[in-house]
Design an enzyme around this catalytic site. Sequence first.
Site, PDB file in Angstrom:
ATOM      1  N   GLU A 327      38.564  42.474  38.596  1.00 27.78           N
ATOM      2  CA  GLU A 327      38.082  41.155  38.193  1.00 27.78           C
ATOM      3  C   GLU A 327      36.565  41.195  38.064  1.00 27.78           C
ATOM      4  OE1 GLU A 327      41.052  37.660  39.842  1.00 27.78           O
ATOM      5  OE2 GLU A 327      39.277  38.147  41.011  1.00 27.78           O
ATOM      6  N   CYS A 328      36.030  40.781  36.946  1.00 21.99           N
ATOM      7  CA  CYS A 328      34.599  40.657  36.712  1.00 21.99           C
ATOM      8  C   CYS A 328      33.863  41.947  37.096  1.00 21.99           C
ATOM      9  CB  CYS A 328      34.054  39.439  37.455  1.00 21.99           C
ATOM     10  SG  CYS A 328      32.446  38.880  36.824  1.00 21.99           S
ATOM     11  N   GLY A 329      33.146  41.971  38.218  1.00 18.67           N
ATOM     12  CA  GLY A 329      32.471  43.194  38.614  1.00 18.67           C
ATOM     13  C   GLY A 329      33.424  44.361  38.780  1.00 18.67           C
ATOM     14  N   THR A 427      39.834  41.851  33.873  1.00 20.83           N
ATOM     15  CA  THR A 427      39.427  40.584  33.271  1.00 20.83           C
ATOM     16  C   THR A 427      38.029  40.241  33.746  1.00 20.83           C
ATOM     17  OG1 THR A 427      40.130  39.105  35.065  1.00 20.83           O
ATOM     18  CG2 THR A 427      41.809  39.755  33.468  1.00 20.83           C
TER      19      THR A 427
END
Length: 436
Positions: A327-329, A427
């Site tokens: 997720e993200c990072g 994502t």
Amino acid sequence: MAAGLIISAPASGAGKTTLTLALARAYRDRGLRVQCFKSGPDYIDPGFHAAATGRASVNIDSWAMDREMIARLVSRGADADIVLAEGSMGLFDGVAVRGVLGTGATADIAEMMDWPVLLVIDVSGQAQTAAAIVTGLRNFRKGVRLAGVVLNRVGSARHKDLVRGAMTDAGIVVFGALPRHAQISLPSRHLGLVPAEEQAEVGGLIAESARVVTEHVDLDAVLQSASAWSPPSTPCSLKITPPGQRIALARDAAFSFFYPHMLEAWRAAGAEISTFSPLADEGPDANADICWLPGGYPELHAGRISANMRFRAALRAFAETRPVHGECGGYMVLGTALTDAEGARHEMVNLLGLETSFAKRRLHLGYRIAELAAPMLRHPASARLRGHEFHYSTIVAQPDAPLAIVRDAAGAIVAETGSRRGQATGTFFHLIAEDR
């Protein structure tokens, strides 16, 4: 029976978090059981709440969550003496299009739970006008009740008297006034406050905040303004599907952004969670059946992550036979490379073709709805997931098959579709809830 109160403001930066932490610690020091919540999608503030109260805090969100889910989350306050829910942005600020229950505004939670609102008002640069602003907030929406205000950043005794007098004339209760020179601010960086777990001195900062607030705010009056409240006696489940039975979760200073209610839901569904530290060059538990890399600050540790060959090799080996999700990072680390703020390019794990840059910064912020293009971690294709995106990194390349069709809260398609390749998925948005 607990007493509930929402702490909000006309805008961000007025001092909501500091006041929430100070009140929570001050009441705890009096021997009261204090339960905090965070209205809206913030994965940093709950950690500070826990440091102030000694009890886990969770997010409650009217855009992403249904009424049953919120009821289940707030039930943890059943044994508390006082519930303090910290708002986000301004009291009525949310998105233009309603989500599951509302727009994500703090006022939605205040009305839903019937918790009165304690406003913290930054009065620097104004005097009587502050009373006009509060009067407008008080009268803006039926069903949202104002308990009173705490004035923040007051310049002098004369300044305080001018503001307090105008508030009194308008029928607004003033619980106290915090002086402008009070040094009770918390360190911050580009995504908000520096996480509590990164601050060895966080306990002292909260204690000092509590001391200042105790000196300048009528704690008894604030407590009496809270509304008596009882959570549902038989709360439902959180209705969140765990991604696996045995979950290896990356947790350290580079991977710290994770909504507490997600972990609670996974464990409540019977999942087992083991943690590992990529920054310590550790790989996921070999007995896990799925690996999850949450968001955080990989852009601040990109060189170290790139140099940790044992972590990178272990994650690639894991992904040969089992799912890995970022997720993200965490998504950025699963990619091929990450360019840091100084322009240095660092190789990442290379499970996905994603390449990102923190040198080319642009704010990406807002709620997201993702409709999966393929099955992902026990979610079937076409499943709808609700989440939130908040980062400054930009995409240099995103060549893999898209994970989902991703839209913002208004329904507009966004470019950050996520990616999938083999067993790896990722994502840019943080999952909050599932559409049912």
